[in-house]
Scaffold this motif. Structure first.
Motif, PDB file in Angstrom:
ATOM      1  N   THR A 123      49.264  51.521  36.917  1.00 53.87           N
ATOM      2  CA  THR A 123      48.085  50.656  36.777  1.00 53.87           C
ATOM      3  C   THR A 123      48.210  49.763  35.556  1.00 53.87           C
ATOM      4  OG1 THR A 123      46.732  52.393  37.812  1.00 53.87           O
ATOM      5  CG2 THR A 123      45.571  50.640  36.649  1.00 53.87           C
ATOM      6  N   VAL A 124      48.662  50.341  34.431  1.00 51.74           N
ATOM      7  CA  VAL A 124      48.840  49.558  33.204  1.00 51.74           C
ATOM      8  C   VAL A 124      49.852  48.435  33.430  1.00 51.74           C
ATOM      9  CG1 VAL A 124      49.755  49.628  30.847  1.00 51.74           C
ATOM     10  CG2 VAL A 124      48.168  51.389  31.614  1.00 51.74           C
ATOM     11  N   ALA A 125      50.978  48.776  34.074  1.00 48.41           N
ATOM     12  CA  ALA A 125      52.022  47.776  34.322  1.00 48.41           C
ATOM     13  C   ALA A 125      51.494  46.642  35.197  1.00 48.41           C
ATOM     14  CB  ALA A 125      53.230  48.446  34.975  1.00 48.41           C
ATOM     15  N   LYS A 126      50.768  46.987  36.236  1.00 49.72           N
ATOM     16  CA  LYS A 126      50.213  45.956  37.120  1.00 49.72           C
ATOM     17  C   LYS A 126      49.213  45.081  36.372  1.00 49.72           C
ATOM     18  CE  LYS A 126      50.776  48.187  41.649  1.00 49.72           C
ATOM     19  NZ  LYS A 126      50.063  48.742  42.823  1.00 49.72           N
ATOM     20  N   ASN A 127      48.366  45.691  35.554  1.00 49.82           N
ATOM     21  CA  ASN A 127      47.384  44.908  34.796  1.00 49.82           C
ATOM     22  C   ASN A 127      48.064  43.962  33.822  1.00 49.82           C
ATOM     23  OD1 ASN A 127      45.241  46.128  36.112  1.00 49.82           O
ATOM     24  ND2 ASN A 127      44.886  47.654  34.509  1.00 49.82           N
ATOM     25  N   LEU A 128      49.150  44.416  33.189  1.00 56.51           N
ATOM     26  CA  LEU A 128      49.878  43.561  32.249  1.00 56.51           C
ATOM     27  C   LEU A 128      50.578  42.406  32.956  1.00 56.51           C
ATOM     28  CD1 LEU A 128      51.481  46.247  29.882  1.00 56.51           C
ATOM     29  CD2 LEU A 128      49.771  44.551  29.245  1.00 56.51           C
ATOM     30  N   MET A 129      50.993  42.633  34.199  1.00 53.45           N
ATOM     31  CA  MET A 129      51.726  41.617  34.963  1.00 53.45           C
ATOM     32  C   MET A 129      50.807  40.744  35.811  1.00 53.45           C
ATOM     33  SD  MET A 129      54.758  42.144  33.938  1.00 53.45           S
ATOM     34  CE  MET A 129      55.666  41.095  35.073  1.00 53.45           C
ATOM     35  N   GLY A 130      49.504  40.988  35.729  1.00 53.02           N
ATOM     36  CA  GLY A 130      48.559  40.171  36.497  1.00 53.02           C
ATOM     37  C   GLY A 130      48.444  40.567  37.955  1.00 53.02           C
ATOM     38  N   ARG A 131      48.796  41.816  38.278  1.00 50.09           N
ATOM     39  CA  ARG A 131      48.724  42.274  39.664  1.00 50.09           C
ATOM     40  C   ARG A 131      47.809  43.488  39.819  1.00 50.09           C
ATOM     41  NH1 ARG A 131      52.965  44.487  41.157  1.00 50.09           N
ATOM     42  NH2 ARG A 131      54.286  44.500  39.294  1.00 50.09           N
ATOM     43  N   GLY A 132      46.922  43.680  38.841  1.00 50.41           N
ATOM     44  CA  GLY A 132      46.017  44.817  38.884  1.00 50.41           C
ATOM     45  C   GLY A 132      44.846  44.607  39.825  1.00 50.41           C
ATOM     46  N   GLU A 133      44.012  45.629  39.922  1.00 49.79           N
ATOM     47  CA  GLU A 133      42.834  45.566  40.790  1.00 49.79           C
ATOM     48  C   GLU A 133      41.619  45.163  39.979  1.00 49.79           C
ATOM     49  OE1 GLU A 133      42.250  48.660  43.687  1.00 49.79           O
ATOM     50  OE2 GLU A 133      44.274  49.448  43.338  1.00 49.79           O
ATOM     51  N   VAL A 134      40.724  44.435  40.633  1.00 51.21           N
ATOM     52  CA  VAL A 134      39.529  43.923  39.968  1.00 51.21           C
ATOM     53  C   VAL A 134      38.412  44.943  40.078  1.00 51.21           C
ATOM     54  CG1 VAL A 134      37.824  42.071  39.962  1.00 51.21           C
ATOM     55  CG2 VAL A 134      40.227  41.551  40.442  1.00 51.21           C
ATOM     56  N   ASN A 135      37.665  45.080  39.008  1.00 52.38           N
ATOM     57  CA  ASN A 135      36.499  45.964  38.994  1.00 52.38           C
ATOM     58  C   ASN A 135      35.486  45.511  40.048  1.00 52.38           C
ATOM     59  OD1 ASN A 135      33.837  46.997  38.229  1.00 52.38           O
ATOM     60  ND2 ASN A 135      34.868  47.750  36.386  1.00 52.38           N
ATOM     61  N   ASN A 136      34.993  46.462  40.849  1.00 52.59           N
ATOM     62  CA  ASN A 136      34.050  46.122  41.920  1.00 52.59           C
ATOM     63  C   ASN A 136      32.798  45.441  41.385  1.00 52.59           C
ATOM     64  OD1 ASN A 136      35.705  47.160  43.926  1.00 52.59           O
ATOM     65  ND2 ASN A 136      34.830  49.218  43.770  1.00 52.59           N
ATOM     66  N   GLU A 137      32.271  45.963  40.277  1.00 55.11           N
ATOM     67  CA  GLU A 137      31.056  45.373  39.704  1.00 55.11           C
ATOM     68  C   GLU A 137      31.310  43.945  39.241  1.00 55.11           C
ATOM     69  OE1 GLU A 137      28.107  46.720  39.788  1.00 55.11           O
ATOM     70  OE2 GLU A 137      28.933  48.484  40.802  1.00 55.11           O
ATOM     71  N   THR A 138      32.490  43.740  38.642  1.00 49.10           N
ATOM     72  CA  THR A 138      32.850  42.390  38.189  1.00 49.10           C
ATOM     73  C   THR A 138      32.983  41.445  39.379  1.00 49.10           C
ATOM     74  OG1 THR A 138      34.071  43.363  36.337  1.00 49.10           O
ATOM     75  CG2 THR A 138      34.510  41.063  36.835  1.00 49.10           C
ATOM     76  N   MET A 139      33.558  41.937  40.477  1.00 51.33           N
ATOM     77  CA  MET A 139      33.728  41.130  41.683  1.00 51.33           C
ATOM     78  C   MET A 139      32.375  40.760  42.283  1.00 51.33           C
ATOM     79  SD  MET A 139      35.996  39.701  43.568  1.00 51.33           S
ATOM     80  CE  MET A 139      36.146  38.955  45.198  1.00 51.33           C
ATOM     81  N   LYS A 140      31.482  41.744  42.335  1.00 47.07           N
ATOM     82  CA  LYS A 140      30.145  41.474  42.872  1.00 47.07           C
ATOM     83  C   LYS A 140      29.413  40.429  42.039  1.00 47.07           C
ATOM     84  CE  LYS A 140      29.441  46.052  44.974  1.00 47.07           C
ATOM     85  NZ  LYS A 140      28.649  47.315  44.936  1.00 47.07           N
ATOM     86  N   ALA A 141      29.509  40.558  40.729  1.00 42.26           N
ATOM     87  CA  ALA A 141      28.837  39.604  39.847  1.00 42.26           C
ATOM     88  C   ALA A 141      29.423  38.202  40.030  1.00 42.26           C
ATOM     89  CB  ALA A 141      28.996  40.053  38.390  1.00 42.26           C
ATOM     90  N   ALA A 142      30.736  38.104  40.218  1.00 36.94           N
ATOM     91  CA  ALA A 142      31.377  36.806  40.425  1.00 36.94           C
ATOM     92  C   ALA A 142      30.931  36.175  41.743  1.00 36.94           C
ATOM     93  CB  ALA A 142      32.898  36.973  40.401  1.00 36.94           C
ATOM     94  N   ILE A 143      30.778  36.993  42.776  1.00 36.43           N
ATOM     95  CA  ILE A 143      30.318  36.494  44.084  1.00 36.43           C
ATOM     96  C   ILE A 143      28.885  36.001  43.977  1.00 36.43           C
ATOM     97  CG2 ILE A 143      29.750  37.191  46.437  1.00 36.43           C
ATOM     98  CD1 ILE A 143      32.211  38.998  46.360  1.00 36.43           C
ATOM     99  N   GLU A 144      28.055  36.734  43.237  1.00 41.00           N
ATOM    100  CA  GLU A 144      26.669  36.307  43.050  1.00 41.00           C
ATOM    101  C   GLU A 144      26.601  34.967  42.332  1.00 41.00           C
ATOM    102  OE1 GLU A 144      23.793  37.479  44.186  1.00 41.00           O
ATOM    103  OE2 GLU A 144      24.998  38.895  45.368  1.00 41.00           O
ATOM    104  N   ARG A 145      27.437  34.790  41.328  1.00 40.74           N
ATOM    105  CA  ARG A 145      27.477  33.510  40.627  1.00 40.74           C
ATOM    106  C   ARG A 145      27.913  32.391  41.575  1.00 40.74           C
ATOM    107  NH1 ARG A 145      29.878  36.575  36.514  1.00 40.74           N
ATOM    108  NH2 ARG A 145      31.951  35.803  37.091  1.00 40.74           N
ATOM    109  N   PHE A 146      28.865  32.703  42.453  1.00 35.49           N
ATOM    110  CA  PHE A 146      29.324  31.708  43.431  1.00 35.49           C
ATOM    111  C   PHE A 146      28.176  31.289  44.335  1.00 35.49           C
ATOM    112  CE2 PHE A 146      30.979  30.425  47.534  1.00 35.49           C
ATOM    113  CZ  PHE A 146      32.014  29.551  47.192  1.00 35.49           C
ATOM    114  N   LYS A 147      27.382  32.273  44.775  1.00 39.70           N
ATOM    115  CA  LYS A 147      26.259  31.974  45.657  1.00 39.70           C
ATOM    116  C   LYS A 147      25.237  31.101  44.956  1.00 39.70           C
ATOM    117  CE  LYS A 147      26.541  36.151  48.540  1.00 39.70           C
ATOM    118  NZ  LYS A 147      25.825  37.397  48.944  1.00 39.70           N
ATOM    119  N   GLN A 148      24.965  31.438  43.684  1.00 42.79           N
ATOM    120  CA  GLN A 148      23.976  30.652  42.944  1.00 42.79           C
ATOM    121  C   GLN A 148      24.443  29.213  42.755  1.00 42.79           C
ATOM    122  OE1 GLN A 148      23.286  32.739  39.271  1.00 42.79           O
ATOM    123  NE2 GLN A 148      22.353  34.527  40.265  1.00 42.79           N
ATOM    124  N   GLU A 149      25.753  29.035  42.563  1.00 37.52           N
ATOM    125  CA  GLU A 149      26.286  27.694  42.344  1.00 37.52           C
ATOM    126  C   GLU A 149      26.452  26.902  43.638  1.00 37.52           C
ATOM    127  OE1 GLU A 149      29.907  28.466  40.397  1.00 37.52           O
ATOM    128  OE2 GLU A 149      29.016  29.118  38.490  1.00 37.52           O
TER     129      GLU A 149
END
Length: 465
Positions: A123-149
């Motif tokens: 997991t650490v290696a993937k996060n350092l290389m930009g291939r990690g997984e996104v936090n679900n809460e962070t993803m939801k918040a980003a989608i909500e911002r997209f909807k508002q915009e």
């Protein structure tokens, strides 16, 4: 169902379908999933790892290899204890587990810890290389911002992928930024420490001189204020005189410290055997770089083969002891001493061992480098002495030539006087000239005029000249 800990097939799945062979009104034999490495221990281990967020830690904790099916009887007592801690707790409370259960629990703990560390490193290696997984809460918040915009319109599949990719990049950027920030902070602290030492050293010298020679007497001052002014002036002069060289060296040290701290910080994000392997690789690279500097660096031409061999042996020996510190840290972790104390103790032990090793190696003088240095110092002393003699001889030659020149001039002057007296047949002048010549030649005549000459001639029947 099969109990992974006891190895027995004596569990049932649901409370409404208990095993009839057991009087189990409290459902002690009901099957329950257990985190082999407890959630709290995993969280405590990784909570300070800035390369992992909460969702990463949750995924690490819930890998399949970290689950075991066991009875509620074991699971509800074990709770936040590891299997090893549970076995010890049971023994302390007079409940001895059978040998098979002990063996199963310890083997499962060992394999689960290895799997958890492996998943964390992945997991650490993937996060350092930009291939990690996104936090679900962070993803939801980003989608909500997209909807508002976008007037409440949900993102398409492609847009969701773009959002996720952007969040992944931001996550990697934050991790790398934190690593760089921590490395810069450590390098800065080291540079500040060097600066303090640079200023303190001349002050320390003045304080020592005050105790040794006195405040005023040490600088020949007439008063205490004058002495302080002189001493602080010397400190200021020393600092300003050496400031340029110090700053140049310190900037280079800052760069080296930053790179070293950055690598060390990234290595510290990993765990388990993989972390130890990275440390060994780091030390190996360090040995190679330092050895290459000794063999091919700017100062290598001034070093003899013996000095190079001595330096390389010390580099390799010091690095091997540093690597052994990694093994000591791993051993301390195994016996229950976790970070940061395991790191502190391992560093202290390896540091003491390095000091003793360097002392013994210096005494052994395998390559006779000390003898060679002594010989070089003796040669330097003789060279300096020969230089002094040559300078003295040259000075002597100059003085001798000047003396000979003056003596020649004086001889010519006396000789001309005698020649002139002979031409004029002036006996008195001839005698005077001869007396002067005798004195010039350091001939010890027992007379200095005609009367003394006659007395001398009459003093004995026979005179030896």
């Amino acid at each position: 169902m099969h109990d992974d800990y006891t190895g027995k097939d004596n569990l049932y799945l649901r409370q409404d379908n208990p095993n009839k062979r057991y009087n189990d009104e409290t459902h002690r034999k009901q099957a329950q999933p257990d985190h082999i490495v407890p959630l709290k221990q995993i969280h405590d281990k990784f909570k300070s790892n800035y390369a992992l967020d909460d969702s990463d830690i949750k995924r690490i904790a819930n890998i399949e290899d970290n689950f075991a099916v066991t009875s509620a009887e074991i699971n509800q007592v074990k709770k936040e204890m590891s299997n090893k801690e549970y076995i010890r707790w049971m023994e302390e409370h007079g409940q001895q587990l059978d040998a098979q259960t002990r063996k199963n629990m310890l083997e499962l703990q060992k394999s689960a810890e290895k799997a958890v560390d492996s998943k964390a490193n992945e997991t650490v290696a993937k996060n350092l290389m930009g291939r990690g997984e996104v936090n679900n809460e962070t993803m939801k918040a980003a989608i909500e911002r997209f909807k508002q915009e976008n007037g409440g319109e949900a993102p398409t599949k492609e847009q969701r992928q773009e959002i996720e990719e952007q969040l992944r990049k931001e996550k990697t950027g934050q991790i790398r930024g934190t690593a760089a920030k921590n490395a810069a902070s450590q390098a800065k602290d080291y540079a500040v420490g060097n600066l303090i030492l640079f200023i303190v050293k001349p002050i320390y010298y003045e304080i020592g001189d005050i105790f040794k020679n006195g405040l005023q007497e040490g600088v020949g001052a007439g008063s205490g204020m004058e002495a302080l002014k002189i001493r602080f002036g010397r400190v200021k002069h020393h600092v300003l005189t050496h400031a340029k060289g110090f700053l140049g060296d310190n900037i280079w040290e800052f760069v080296k410290g930053f790179v070293s701290s950055l690598i060390e910080g990234i290595v510290s994000l990993f765990v388990g055997v993989f972390k130890q392997i990275l440390k060994v690789i780091k030390e190996g690279i360090k040995i190679f770089v330092q050895s290459a500097k000794v063999l091919f660096g700017e100062d290598s031409k001034e070093m003899t083969p013996a000095q190079k061999g001595d330096a390389i042996i010390k580099i390799i020996g010091g690095s091997v002891l540093a690597i052994s510190g990694v093994a000591v840290e791993s051993l301390l972790n195994k016996i229950g001493i976790g970070e940061p104390w395991s790191v502190v103790l391992a560093t202290m032990i390896s540091g003491i061992a390095s000091a003793l090793f360097m002392y013994v190696l210096d005494k052994a003088d395998i390559f006779s480098a000390k003898a060679e240095n002594r010989r070089d110092r003796i040669i330097e002393i003789f060279d300096e002495r020969i230089k002094d003699i040559n300078e003295a001889a040259e000075t002597c030659n100059i003085v001798a030539i000047e003396t000979f020149k003056k003596q020649r001039e004086q001889f010519e002057e006396i000789n001309e006087e005698i020649e002139e007296a002979l031409k004029t047949k002036d006996a008195a002048a001839i005698n005077e000239g001869l007396y002067r010549m005798a004195d010039f030649m350091n001939v010890d005549l027992p007379y200095s005029n005609t009367d003394e000459f006659c007395d001398y001639m009459d003093s004995d029947d026979a005179i030896s000249l």
